[in-house]
Design a protein around this motif. Structure first.
Motif, mmCIF file in Angstrom:
data_model
loop_
_atom_site.group_PDB
_atom_site.id
_atom_site.type_symbol
_atom_site.label_atom_id
_atom_site.label_comp_id
_atom_site.label_asym_id
_atom_site.label_seq_id
_atom_site.Cartn_x
_atom_site.Cartn_y
_atom_site.Cartn_z
ATOM 1 N N GLY A 75 1.312 -1.120 0.347
ATOM 2 C CA GLY A 75 -0.381 -0.318 -0.328
ATOM 3 C C GLY A 75 0.615 1.368 0.079
ATOM 4 O O GLY A 75 -0.026 2.175 -0.712
ATOM 5 N N GLU A 76 1.912 0.986 0.678
ATOM 6 C CA GLU A 76 2.360 2.119 0.548
ATOM 7 C C GLU A 76 3.532 2.839 -0.483
ATOM 8 O O GLU A 76 3.792 3.745 -0.972
ATOM 9 N N LYS A 77 3.688 1.634 -1.586
ATOM 10 C CA LYS A 77 5.125 1.929 -2.910
ATOM 11 C C LYS A 77 3.686 1.843 -3.626
ATOM 12 O O LYS A 77 3.733 3.016 -4.341
ATOM 13 N N MET A 78 2.245 1.814 -3.632
ATOM 14 C CA MET A 78 1.285 2.342 -4.914
ATOM 15 C C MET A 78 0.892 3.714 -4.263
ATOM 16 O O MET A 78 1.008 4.627 -5.120
ATOM 17 N N ALA A 79 0.750 4.405 -2.861
ATOM 18 C CA ALA A 79 0.164 5.569 -3.118
ATOM 19 C C ALA A 79 1.024 6.119 -3.588
ATOM 20 O O ALA A 79 0.926 6.742 -3.877
ATOM 21 N N PHE A 80 3.047 5.336 -3.073
ATOM 22 C CA PHE A 80 3.486 6.929 -3.257
ATOM 23 C C PHE A 80 3.783 6.785 -4.694
ATOM 24 O O PHE A 80 4.181 8.242 -5.684
ATOM 25 N N ALA A 81 3.527 5.804 -5.530
ATOM 26 C CA ALA A 81 4.002 6.154 -7.191
ATOM 27 C C ALA A 81 3.064 6.501 -7.523
ATOM 28 O O ALA A 81 2.775 7.386 -8.430
#
Length: 264
Positions: free
Chosen positions: A19-25
């Motif tokens: 979820g963190e990587k998706m939100a950042f991307a």
């Protein structure tokens, strides 16, 4: 395609919550798309390249090879945007004039082409970061937690799986043809390529039916059940990603203000 999936499972950021990587991307992708100047998407390209190569450990050569795929399409597309054909005088138009018509470029068309070029590459770099660091299973898990309809999640999962089925089928047919000297000459290459295209759909459809039969035999109902591996939130990554996006937003608003109200 196989290497992308391999790196998604073996990179140094695989333990970071998806979820963190998706939100950042996705947040960075949105910033790249709405940026008023091409300088900010260029910074995002460098930032995502550093995150993918430096932080995630993706080989630089492989990453650059991935960038060559959309680069060829982008160059052809922005070249058509930069070119102007007109029989009327335009400010700053420079080019070739023939029979009263001028084929050339203007400062405005070059600026627009450059903006589209860097925005597109910036968006691609964000998606590359996500696809190279996050397995599809983790992405689907996040989508389920976001209450995305189960039918849509299953369609995404099956489409992703069938991409590999298609590529594996192409590889098997090509290997069999090459072993029989099917690409020894130009004439045989065209003939083999035609046979490959003709048989590809039939074999892919057959393998997809076999996959569906296997799913049905394992109790497939209305939803695909995937084993979820719980991953804790990485607070250092979360704070770093939030700080980078806030810095990019600040730069975007500064360039926006500069565009709307340039200094005297």
């Amino acid at each position: 395609m196989f290497n992308i999936d391999q790196y998604a499972y073996s990179n140094r950021l695989k333990q970071v919550h998806p979820g963190e990587k998706m939100a950042f991307a996705l947040a960075t992708l949105l910033i790249a798309l709405v940026a008023p100047q091409p300088a900010l998407p260029a910074i995002i390209i460098a930032l995502m390249a550093g995150a993918s190569i430096g932080a995630a450990g993706i080989p630089a050569r492989f990453y650059l090879q991935l960038f060559l795929i959309p680069l060829s399409f982008l160059i052809a597309g922005v070249a058509m945007i930069a070119l102007t054909i007109t029989n009327q005088p335009l400010a700053g138009l420079k080019g070739l004039t023939l029979l009263g018509w001028t084929l050339g470029v203007t400062p405005a068309s070059i600026h627009l082409a450059g903006k589209i070029f860097f925005k597109s590459l910036g968006a691609v770099s964000c998606l590359y970061f996500l696809s190279l660091t996050t397995p599809m299973v983790d992405i689907l898990t996040v989508l389920k937690k976001l209450r995305v309809p189960a039918l849509l999640v299953d369609l995404i999962s099956l489409t992703y799986r069938f991409i590999f089925v298609l590529l594996a089928t192409v590889n098997d047919i090509y290997t069999a043809q090459a072993a029989r000297l099917g690409y020894a000459t130009l004439r045989t290459s065209y003939h083999s390529l035609g046979q490959l295209a003709a048989n590809l759909f039939i074999k892919t459809h057959r393998r997809s039916q076999e996959l569906f039969t296997a799913l049905t035999a394992r109790g497939y109902g209305e939803e695909l059940q995937v084993l979820e591996v719980p991953k804790p939130f990485s607070w250092p990554f979360l704070f770093l990603a939030a700080g980078l996006d806030l810095a990019l937003l600040s730069l975007m608003f500064i360039t926006w203000r500069w565009t709307l109200w340039p200094p005297f």
